[in-house]
Design a protein around this motif. Structure first.
Motif, PDB file in Angstrom:
ATOM      1  N   TYR A   1       0.858  -1.127  -0.050  1.00 31.13           N
ATOM      2  CA  TYR A   1       0.008  -0.061   0.036  1.00 31.13           C
ATOM      3  C   TYR A   1       1.035   1.504   0.122  1.00 31.13           C
ATOM      4  N   ASN A   2       0.362   2.218  -0.855  1.00 28.59           N
ATOM      5  CA  ASN A   2       1.095   3.523  -0.673  1.00 28.59           C
ATOM      6  C   ASN A   2       0.854   4.329   0.502  1.00 28.59           C
ATOM      7  N   GLU A   3      -0.645   4.066   1.041  1.00 28.72           N
ATOM      8  CA  GLU A   3      -1.150   4.723   2.125  1.00 28.72           C
ATOM      9  C   GLU A   3      -1.990   3.917   2.791  1.00 28.72           C
ATOM     10  N   ILE A   4      -1.997   3.803   4.173  1.00 28.54           N
ATOM     11  CA  ILE A   4      -2.942   3.238   5.090  1.00 28.54           C
ATOM     12  C   ILE A   4      -3.739   4.260   5.936  1.00 28.54           C
ATOM     13  N   TYR A   5      -4.876   4.194   6.069  1.00 27.98           N
ATOM     14  CA  TYR A   5      -5.982   4.941   6.690  1.00 27.98           C
ATOM     15  C   TYR A   5      -6.519   4.185   7.966  1.00 27.98           C
ATOM     16  N   ASN A   6      -5.957   4.267   8.945  1.00 21.95           N
ATOM     17  CA  ASN A   6      -6.509   3.547  10.049  1.00 21.95           C
ATOM     18  C   ASN A   6      -7.706   4.211  10.799  1.00 21.95           C
ATOM     19  N   LEU A   7      -8.884   3.839  10.401  1.00 29.22           N
ATOM     20  CA  LEU A   7     -10.006   4.411  11.006  1.00 29.22           C
ATOM     21  C   LEU A   7     -10.693   3.177  11.840  1.00 29.22           C
ATOM     22  N   ALA A   8     -10.306   1.899  11.896  1.00 25.09           N
ATOM     23  CA  ALA A   8     -11.116   1.205  12.819  1.00 25.09           C
ATOM     24  C   ALA A   8     -10.714   1.410  14.303  1.00 25.09           C
ATOM     25  N   ALA A   9     -11.736   1.307  14.756  1.00 22.53           N
ATOM     26  CA  ALA A   9     -11.533   1.562  16.466  1.00 22.53           C
ATOM     27  C   ALA A   9     -12.664   0.913  17.092  1.00 22.53           C
ATOM     28  N   GLN A  10     -12.767   0.782  18.303  1.00 21.60           N
ATOM     29  CA  GLN A  10     -13.985   0.783  19.317  1.00 21.60           C
ATOM     30  C   GLN A  10     -14.164   2.119  19.540  1.00 21.60           C
ATOM     31  N   SER A  11     -15.117   2.942  19.009  1.00 20.88           N
ATOM     32  CA  SER A  11     -15.212   4.238  18.884  1.00 20.88           C
ATOM     33  C   SER A  11     -16.147   4.810  19.806  1.00 20.88           C
ATOM     34  N   TYR A  12     -16.791   4.148  20.606  1.00 18.63           N
ATOM     35  CA  TYR A  12     -17.893   4.677  21.461  1.00 18.63           C
ATOM     36  C   TYR A  12     -17.219   5.140  22.809  1.00 18.63           C
ATOM     37  N   VAL A  13     -17.199   6.258  23.073  1.00 18.06           N
ATOM     38  CA  VAL A  13     -16.607   6.973  24.445  1.00 18.06           C
ATOM     39  C   VAL A  13     -17.362   6.056  25.545  1.00 18.06           C
ATOM     40  N   ASP A  14     -18.844   6.065  25.484  1.00 15.07           N
ATOM     41  CA  ASP A  14     -19.679   5.485  26.775  1.00 15.07           C
ATOM     42  C   ASP A  14     -19.345   4.284  26.931  1.00 15.07           C
ATOM     43  N   LYS A  15     -19.255   3.235  25.749  1.00 19.92           N
ATOM     44  CA  LYS A  15     -18.902   1.782  25.875  1.00 19.92           C
ATOM     45  C   LYS A  15     -17.515   1.413  26.410  1.00 19.92           C
ATOM     46  N   SER A  16     -16.639   2.439  26.188  1.00 16.56           N
ATOM     47  CA  SER A  16     -15.248   2.075  26.528  1.00 16.56           C
ATOM     48  C   SER A  16     -15.237   2.055  28.200  1.00 16.56           C
ATOM     49  N   PHE A  17     -16.257   2.707  28.882  1.00 16.90           N
ATOM     50  CA  PHE A  17     -16.308   2.617  30.374  1.00 16.90           C
ATOM     51  C   PHE A  17     -16.660   1.181  30.663  1.00 16.90           C
ATOM     52  N   GLU A  18     -17.461   0.446  29.799  1.00 11.26           N
ATOM     53  CA  GLU A  18     -17.875  -0.754  29.983  1.00 11.26           C
ATOM     54  C   GLU A  18     -16.946  -1.962  29.571  1.00 11.26           C
ATOM     55  N   ASN A  19     -16.123  -1.757  28.836  1.00  7.56           N
ATOM     56  CA  ASN A  19     -15.096  -2.462  28.109  1.00  7.56           C
ATOM     57  C   ASN A  19     -13.712  -1.860  27.798  1.00  7.56           C
ATOM     58  N   PRO A  20     -13.182  -1.499  29.025  1.00  7.10           N
ATOM     59  CA  PRO A  20     -11.817  -0.794  28.741  1.00  7.10           C
ATOM     60  C   PRO A  20     -10.761  -1.790  28.416  1.00  7.10           C
ATOM     61  N   LEU A  21     -10.634  -3.132  28.705  1.00  6.48           N
ATOM     62  CA  LEU A  21      -9.845  -3.823  28.209  1.00  6.48           C
ATOM     63  C   LEU A  21      -9.743  -4.245  26.736  1.00  6.48           C
ATOM     64  N   TYR A  22     -10.991  -4.330  26.142  1.00  9.49           N
ATOM     65  CA  TYR A  22     -10.987  -4.638  24.854  1.00  9.49           C
ATOM     66  C   TYR A  22     -10.748  -2.990  23.934  1.00  9.49           C
ATOM     67  N   THR A  23     -11.289  -2.055  24.746  1.00  8.48           N
ATOM     68  CA  THR A  23     -10.969  -0.801  24.059  1.00  8.48           C
ATOM     69  C   THR A  23      -9.282  -0.371  23.782  1.00  8.48           C
ATOM     70  N   SER A  24      -8.790  -0.949  24.759  1.00  7.60           N
ATOM     71  CA  SER A  24      -7.339  -0.515  24.884  1.00  7.60           C
ATOM     72  C   SER A  24      -6.637  -1.665  23.822  1.00  7.60           C
ATOM     73  N   ASP A  25      -7.124  -2.779  23.968  1.00  2.00           N
ATOM     74  CA  ASP A  25      -6.747  -3.737  22.910  1.00  2.00           C
ATOM     75  C   ASP A  25      -6.473  -3.287  21.504  1.00  2.00           C
ATOM     76  N   ALA A  26      -7.794  -2.927  21.256  1.00  3.26           N
ATOM     77  CA  ALA A  26      -7.985  -2.671  19.728  1.00  3.26           C
ATOM     78  C   ALA A  26      -7.419  -1.320  19.517  1.00  3.26           C
ATOM     79  N   ASN A  27      -7.663  -0.214  20.205  1.00  2.00           N
ATOM     80  CA  ASN A  27      -7.439   1.211  19.706  1.00  2.00           C
ATOM     81  C   ASN A  27      -5.942   1.194  20.080  1.00  2.00           C
ATOM     82  N   ALA A  28      -5.616   0.744  21.064  1.00  5.59           N
ATOM     83  CA  ALA A  28      -3.990   1.171  21.361  1.00  5.59           C
ATOM     84  C   ALA A  28      -3.011   0.098  20.678  1.00  5.59           C
ATOM     85  N   LEU A  29      -3.244  -1.037  21.174  1.00  4.18           N
ATOM     86  CA  LEU A  29      -2.185  -2.100  20.796  1.00  4.18           C
ATOM     87  C   LEU A  29      -2.436  -2.362  19.410  1.00  4.18           C
ATOM     88  N   GLY A  30      -3.782  -2.300  18.755  1.00  3.85           N
ATOM     89  CA  GLY A  30      -3.957  -2.264  17.265  1.00  3.85           C
ATOM     90  C   GLY A  30      -3.250  -1.531  16.593  1.00  3.85           C
TER      91      GLY A  30
END
Ligand code: NAP
Ligand code: GDD
Length: 339
Positions: free
Chosen positions: A76-105
Motif C-alpha cells: 500500500y502507498n497509504e493506510i488510513y487506520n479508521l478502525a476502532a472501538q469508537s464509542y466513548v460510553d462503551k469504553s467505560f464498560e469495556n476498557p480492556l477490549y478498547t485498549s487492545d483494539a485502539n492502542a495495541l491495534g
C-alpha cells in the motif's frame, strides 16, 4: 502513471465510506479492511453507490498475524487506520477490549509497517477526546492532554506511539486529532444521529418521546464529508505531522436538539431542572424529550473547541459545512428514508 493503492481499515464505518468515495474520485485503488462478522455490514458503501469498487479484506485490530500479512502483501502507498472501538460510553464498560483494539491495534499496524513496508504512509484517527477537560479556550496541537475515558486513553497511547515511530524509525505517520464529525451515515448510537432519528420517530408516532443524558455538554461538530479531505491532505505533505481538524465553534447537545426539532416540525420549550428537565412541543403540549440518569457517563468532557489554524495554513483546509447546515443535512436524509 501507476494508480496509488490505499488500505482503509474500519471500512464499514462512517468516515471510511466518505474517504473511500473521495479516494476513488482521485483514481486510487481502494482496499477496505473489515473485521469478520456473521453478516457483513457495508450499507454505507452501498448508500454511496461504491460497494463494488472496493476490494474487501479481512482486518481485525486484534489479529497481529493477519495485520502483518495484509500490510506485507498489500504494498500500500497509504493506510488510513479508521478502525476502532469508537464509542466513548462503551469504553467505560469495556476498557480492556478498547485498549487492545485502539492502542495495541495501532502498534500492530506500526510494527508491520516498520518490518515489511517502510515506505507506506499511515494516517491514524486520533480524537479530541484525548484533551479531556482542559482550561484553555480552544485546543490545538500544542495543548496538553488530560484524557478522562478509557477510549481517550487508548487513543492517546496510539497517538504517542505514532510520534515514536516517526522519530525513531522515520516512518511517515500522521495523527489527525479530529473533533466530532457527523453525517447521515453516523452510527445510530451517537447523540446527533440518535436525536435526529428519534425526533422523527416521535413526530411519526412511532416513539412516545426521546431520552437523553447530559444535554449541557458542548461539542465542536463538523461534517464527516469535509473532514476526510483533511485526512488525505495530511498524507500528501512533504513531512509527516499532526493536525487538529475542527469547526472552531461549539454548541450544547440541547442546541442540537432544538435545531433538529425545528427541522422536523417541533417548536420546543424547556421546563424543569436536572433529571426532571423536559422538552415540550409548544403546539401539542406533548413531552418530546426527557432526561435519563443511565445515559450520563462516569466522567465527561464539558466542552470541546478546536483550533485548526495549522491545518488551514499547511493543508489549506477549512471546514465548509456549518452547524445549522449539518443538522439540516442530517434531518433531510432521515426524512427521505420515510419518503
Ligand atoms: P465508526 O463509524 O464507529 O466506525 C468504526 C469502524 O471500526 C467500524 O467499521 C468498525 O467495524 C471498526 N472496528 C471496530 N472494532 C474493530 C476491530 N477490533 N478491528 C477492526 N475494525 C474494527 O467510526 P467513525 O465515526 O467513522 O470514526 C472513524 C475513526 O475516527 C475511529 O477510529 C474513531 O475513533 C475516530 N474518530 C471519530 C470521530 C468522529 O466524530 N466521528 C472523531 C475523532 C476520532 P464494525 O462495523 O465491525 O463494528
Ligand atoms: N451517545 C449519546 N447518547 N450521547 C449523549 C446522550 C445519549 O443519549 N445524551 C447526551 N449525550 C452527550 C454525551 O454525554 C456527549 O457529551 C455528547 O452527547 C456527544 O456524545 P457522542 O455523540 O456519543 O460522541 P462523543 O463526543 O462521546 O464521541 C464521538 O466524538 C469523539 C471526538 O471527540 C465519537 O465519534 C468518538 O469516536 C470521537 O473520538
Amino acid at each position: 502513471m501507476r494508480r496509488k493503492k490505499a488500505l482503509i481499515t474500519g471500512i464499514s464505518g462512517q468516515d471510511a465510506a466518505y474517504l473511500s468515495n473521495y479516494l476513488l474520485k482521485k483514481n486510487y485503488i481502494v482496499v477496505g479492511g473489515e473485521r469478520k462478522k456473521n453478516k457483513s455490514n457495508l450499507w454505507r458503501l452501498k448508500a454511496l453507490g461504491i460497494q463494488k469498487k472496493i476490494k474487501i479484506v479481512s482486518f481485525d485490530l486484534q489479529d497481529e498475524k493477519a495485520i502483518s500479512k495484509t500490510i506485507r502483501d498489500g504494498k500500500y502507498n497509504e493506510i488510513y487506520n479508521l478502525a476502532a472501538q469508537s464509542y466513548v460510553d462503551k469504553s467505560f464498560e469495556n476498557p480492556l477490549y478498547t485498549s487492545d483494539a485502539n492502542a495495541l491495534g495501532v502498534i500492530r499496524i506500526l510494527e508491520a509497517i516498520r518490518k515489511y513496508s517502510k515506505k507506506t504512509k499511515l494516517y491514524q484517527a486520533s480524537s479530541s477526546e484525548m484533551y479531556g477537560n482542559v482550561n484553555t479556550k480552544s485546543q490545538d496541537e500544542n495543548t496538553s492532554f488530560h484524557p478522562i475515558s478509557p477510549y481517550a486513553i487508548s487513543k492517546l497511547h496510539a497517538h504517542w506511539m505514532l510520534g515514536l515511530y516517526r522519530t525513531a524509525y522515520n516512518i511517515f505517520c500522521c495523527s489527525g486529532i479530529l473533533f466530532n464529525h457527523d453525517s447521515p451515515l453516523r452510527g445510530d448510537e451517537f447523540v446527533t444521529k440518535k436525536i435526529v432519528r428519534d425526533l422523527l420517530r416521535v413526530k411519526l408516532n412511532k416513539l412516545p418521546c426521546i431520552y437523553l443524558g447530559n444535554i449541557y455538554a458542548k461539542r465542536d461538530w463538523g461534517y464527516s464529508l469535509d473532514y476526510v479531505e483533511a485526512m488525505w491532505k495530511m498524507l500528501q505533505q512533504k513531512r509527516a505531522n499532526d493536525f487538529v481538524i475542527s469547526s472552531g465553534i461549539n454548541y450544547t447537545v440541547k442546541s442540537f436538539v432544538n435545531e433538529a426539532a425545528k427541522n422536523i416540525g417541533f417548536d420546543l420549550k424547556w421546563i424543569g431542572k436536572n433529571l426532571l428537565e423536559k422538552g415540550i412541543d409548544r403546539a401539542s403540549n406533548k413531552v418530546i424529550v426527557r432526561i435519563k440518569k443511565d445515559l450520563f457517563r462516569p466522567l465527561e468532557i464539558n466542552s470541546t473547541f478546536g483550533n485548526s489554524a495549522k491545518a488551514k495554513k499547511l493543508l489549506k483546509w477549512t471546514p465548509k459545512t456549518k452547524f445549522k447546515k449539518l443538522v439540516k443535512i442530517m434531518c433531510e436524509a432521515e426524512l427521505r428514508k420515510y419518503d
